[in-house]
Scaffold this motif. Structure first.
Motif, PDB file in Angstrom:
ATOM      1  N   THR A  54      25.950  44.395  33.224  1.00 32.53           N
ATOM      2  CA  THR A  54      25.659  43.124  32.572  1.00 32.53           C
ATOM      3  C   THR A  54      25.493  43.324  31.078  1.00 32.53           C
ATOM      4  O   THR A  54      24.924  44.324  30.638  1.00 32.53           O
ATOM      5  CB  THR A  54      24.403  42.450  33.171  1.00 32.53           C
ATOM      6  N   LEU A  55      26.000  42.375  30.325  1.00 32.72           N
ATOM      7  CA  LEU A  55      25.817  42.428  28.879  1.00 32.72           C
ATOM      8  C   LEU A  55      24.350  42.234  28.535  1.00 32.72           C
ATOM      9  O   LEU A  55      23.777  42.977  27.755  1.00 32.72           O
ATOM     10  CB  LEU A  55      26.669  41.355  28.192  1.00 32.72           C
ATOM     11  N   LEU A  56      23.730  41.233  29.169  1.00 32.70           N
ATOM     12  CA  LEU A  56      22.349  40.885  28.866  1.00 32.70           C
ATOM     13  C   LEU A  56      21.503  40.897  30.131  1.00 32.70           C
ATOM     14  O   LEU A  56      21.946  40.451  31.187  1.00 32.70           O
ATOM     15  CB  LEU A  56      22.270  39.495  28.234  1.00 32.70           C
ATOM     16  N   ASP A  57      20.293  41.393  30.003  1.00 35.67           N
ATOM     17  CA  ASP A  57      19.347  41.417  31.116  1.00 35.67           C
ATOM     18  C   ASP A  57      18.068  40.727  30.652  1.00 35.67           C
ATOM     19  O   ASP A  57      17.527  41.055  29.598  1.00 35.67           O
ATOM     20  CB  ASP A  57      19.057  42.867  31.516  1.00 35.67           C
ATOM     21  N   LYS A  58      17.610  39.768  31.465  1.00 35.04           N
ATOM     22  CA  LYS A  58      16.406  39.006  31.152  1.00 35.04           C
ATOM     23  C   LYS A  58      15.413  39.170  32.312  1.00 35.04           C
ATOM     24  O   LYS A  58      15.219  38.263  33.108  1.00 35.04           O
ATOM     25  CB  LYS A  58      16.775  37.534  30.955  1.00 35.04           C
ATOM     26  N   PRO A  59      14.780  40.351  32.441  1.00 38.59           N
ATOM     27  CA  PRO A  59      13.938  40.638  33.603  1.00 38.59           C
ATOM     28  C   PRO A  59      12.724  39.718  33.749  1.00 38.59           C
ATOM     29  O   PRO A  59      12.220  39.539  34.858  1.00 38.59           O
ATOM     30  CB  PRO A  59      13.519  42.090  33.406  1.00 38.59           C
ATOM     31  N   SER A  60      12.270  39.124  32.667  1.00 42.00           N
ATOM     32  CA  SER A  60      11.093  38.252  32.745  1.00 42.00           C
ATOM     33  C   SER A  60      11.340  37.004  33.594  1.00 42.00           C
ATOM     34  O   SER A  60      10.400  36.349  34.019  1.00 42.00           O
ATOM     35  CB  SER A  60      10.637  37.831  31.339  1.00 42.00           C
ATOM     36  N   ARG A  61      12.600  36.683  33.872  1.00 47.34           N
ATOM     37  CA  ARG A  61      12.943  35.480  34.644  1.00 47.34           C
ATOM     38  C   ARG A  61      13.285  35.774  36.099  1.00 47.34           C
ATOM     39  O   ARG A  61      13.661  34.881  36.846  1.00 47.34           O
ATOM     40  CB  ARG A  61      14.136  34.778  33.989  1.00 47.34           C
ATOM     41  N   ARG A  62      13.150  37.021  36.548  1.00 48.35           N
ATOM     42  CA  ARG A  62      13.559  37.391  37.901  1.00 48.35           C
ATOM     43  C   ARG A  62      12.827  36.603  38.973  1.00 48.35           C
ATOM     44  O   ARG A  62      11.612  36.479  38.940  1.00 48.35           O
ATOM     45  CB  ARG A  62      13.309  38.867  38.175  1.00 48.35           C
ATOM     46  N   LYS A  63      13.618  36.118  39.920  1.00 48.31           N
ATOM     47  CA  LYS A  63      13.081  35.509  41.133  1.00 48.31           C
ATOM     48  C   LYS A  63      13.355  36.413  42.324  1.00 48.31           C
ATOM     49  O   LYS A  63      12.777  36.232  43.387  1.00 48.31           O
ATOM     50  CB  LYS A  63      13.709  34.133  41.364  1.00 48.31           C
ATOM     51  N   ILE A  64      14.267  37.363  42.133  1.00 49.67           N
ATOM     52  CA  ILE A  64      14.630  38.297  43.193  1.00 49.67           C
ATOM     53  C   ILE A  64      14.788  39.670  42.538  1.00 49.67           C
ATOM     54  O   ILE A  64      15.280  39.774  41.410  1.00 49.67           O
ATOM     55  CB  ILE A  64      15.924  37.841  43.912  1.00 49.67           C
ATOM     56  N   ASP A  65      14.333  40.717  43.216  1.00 47.95           N
ATOM     57  CA  ASP A  65      14.358  42.054  42.637  1.00 47.95           C
ATOM     58  C   ASP A  65      15.772  42.623  42.693  1.00 47.95           C
ATOM     59  O   ASP A  65      16.240  43.037  43.746  1.00 47.95           O
ATOM     60  CB  ASP A  65      13.386  42.969  43.381  1.00 47.95           C
ATOM     61  N   VAL A  66      16.447  42.595  41.575  1.00 47.35           N
ATOM     62  CA  VAL A  66      17.790  43.152  41.472  1.00 47.35           C
ATOM     63  C   VAL A  66      17.906  43.831  40.111  1.00 47.35           C
ATOM     64  O   VAL A  66      17.358  43.348  39.121  1.00 47.35           O
ATOM     65  CB  VAL A  66      18.879  42.058  41.663  1.00 47.35           C
ATOM     66  N   LYS A  67      18.570  44.976  40.105  1.00 40.41           N
ATOM     67  CA  LYS A  67      18.741  45.717  38.857  1.00 40.41           C
ATOM     68  C   LYS A  67      20.221  45.998  38.630  1.00 40.41           C
ATOM     69  O   LYS A  67      20.949  46.295  39.569  1.00 40.41           O
ATOM     70  CB  LYS A  67      17.976  47.030  38.892  1.00 40.41           C
ATOM     71  N   ALA A  68      20.619  45.928  37.380  1.00 44.56           N
ATOM     72  CA  ALA A  68      21.974  46.300  36.999  1.00 44.56           C
ATOM     73  C   ALA A  68      21.972  47.787  36.643  1.00 44.56           C
ATOM     74  O   ALA A  68      21.043  48.273  35.997  1.00 44.56           O
ATOM     75  CB  ALA A  68      22.432  45.472  35.805  1.00 44.56           C
ATOM     76  N   GLU A  69      23.014  48.487  37.090  1.00 39.81           N
ATOM     77  CA  GLU A  69      23.124  49.909  36.785  1.00 39.81           C
ATOM     78  C   GLU A  69      23.503  50.143  35.317  1.00 39.81           C
ATOM     79  O   GLU A  69      23.185  51.186  34.754  1.00 39.81           O
ATOM     80  CB  GLU A  69      24.168  50.563  37.696  1.00 39.81           C
ATOM     81  N   TYR A  70      24.200  49.177  34.732  1.00 39.52           N
ATOM     82  CA  TYR A  70      24.629  49.275  33.333  1.00 39.52           C
ATOM     83  C   TYR A  70      24.176  48.010  32.613  1.00 39.52           C
ATOM     84  O   TYR A  70      24.565  46.909  32.992  1.00 39.52           O
ATOM     85  CB  TYR A  70      26.151  49.402  33.234  1.00 39.52           C
ATOM     86  N   VAL A  71      23.359  48.185  31.576  1.00 44.72           N
ATOM     87  CA  VAL A  71      22.807  47.042  30.840  1.00 44.72           C
ATOM     88  C   VAL A  71      23.118  47.202  29.360  1.00 44.72           C
ATOM     89  O   VAL A  71      22.830  48.243  28.767  1.00 44.72           O
ATOM     90  CB  VAL A  71      21.273  46.939  31.040  1.00 44.72           C
ATOM     91  N   GLY A  72      23.695  46.158  28.794  1.00 45.06           N
ATOM     92  CA  GLY A  72      23.946  46.164  27.360  1.00 45.06           C
ATOM     93  C   GLY A  72      22.655  46.036  26.579  1.00 45.06           C
ATOM     94  O   GLY A  72      22.272  46.925  25.825  1.00 45.06           O
ATOM     95  N   PHE A  73      21.954  44.919  26.790  1.00 46.25           N
ATOM     96  CA  PHE A  73      20.732  44.632  26.055  1.00 46.25           C
ATOM     97  C   PHE A  73      19.735  43.916  26.960  1.00 46.25           C
ATOM     98  O   PHE A  73      20.114  43.015  27.706  1.00 46.25           O
ATOM     99  CB  PHE A  73      21.012  43.706  24.856  1.00 46.25           C
ATOM    100  N   GLU A  74      18.474  44.302  26.864  1.00 46.59           N
ATOM    101  CA  GLU A  74      17.407  43.545  27.515  1.00 46.59           C
ATOM    102  C   GLU A  74      16.917  42.535  26.489  1.00 46.59           C
ATOM    103  O   GLU A  74      16.679  42.891  25.326  1.00 46.59           O
ATOM    104  CB  GLU A  74      16.276  44.465  27.940  1.00 46.59           C
TER     105      GLU A  74
END
Length: 178
Positions: free
Chosen positions: A125-145
């Motif tokens: 994913t280009l962008l990761d916004k973990p503060s909004r998670r409703k389900i526990d999922v992680k991207a193996e490759y993250v551009g920017f949090e």
């Protein structure tokens, strides 16, 4: 009055990070049959740059999924509007997403893709916004949090506008558009 856009991630920062991601992906998938699957429409700009940064043989395909409609908040309902055309059984699938927000879309797509029996299904994913998670999922490759802001540009939109910006910006709607 018009909407306000503040640059969050510059064109240069995007270019540099995508090159880094491409190198990591190449190392991890060397000798494997990689299929990069872009999630339409948001991933188009990102996947175009990303696949050029992955210096190895690969194929690309697309899926179209929807969870946002025309607003700024996810509806929570994920619909698969277009499936991949390529056979992915026995191949390594890299789902390419513009942003992982609530996690609902990418979790549903991963589960859907896993039923096709690929060797692996991972997420870039280009962008990761973990503060909004409703389900526990992680991207193996993250551009920017990024923080919990509504962002546009570099493929991301607000009501189908702003996708063509060469940077990622924070969008503040004027009072008339809220």
């Amino acid at each position: 009055m018009s909407n306000k856009i503040d640059i969050l991630i510059s064109k240069e920062q995007l270019e540099n990070r995508i090159i880094e991601l491409g190198k990591r992906i190449k190392e991890d998938y060397q000798g494997k049959e990689l299929v990069c699957v872009g999630l339409l429409k948001g991933s188009v700009v990102f996947i175009s740059d990303l696949i050029r940064a992955i210096d190895m043989d690969l194929s690309i395909d697309f899926m179209k999924v929807s969870s946002y409609g025309k607003g700024t908040d996810s509806t929570g309902v994920v619909k698969i509007l277009k499936d991949v055309d390529e056979e992915v059984t026995g191949k390594d699938v890299l789902l390419v997403e513009d942003i992982v927000d609530t996690g609902l879309t990418i979790a549903n797509v991963k589960e859907f893709m896993a039923k096709k029996r690929p060797n692996s299904v991972k997420v870039c994913t280009l962008l990761d916004k973990p503060s909004r998670r409703k389900i526990d999922v992680k991207a193996e490759y993250v551009g920017f949090e990024i923080p919990d802001e509504f962002v546009i540009g570099f493929g991301l939109d607000y009501a189908e506008k702003y996708r063509n910006l060469s940077y990622v910006g924070k969008l503040t709607l004027d009072k008339e558009n809220k």
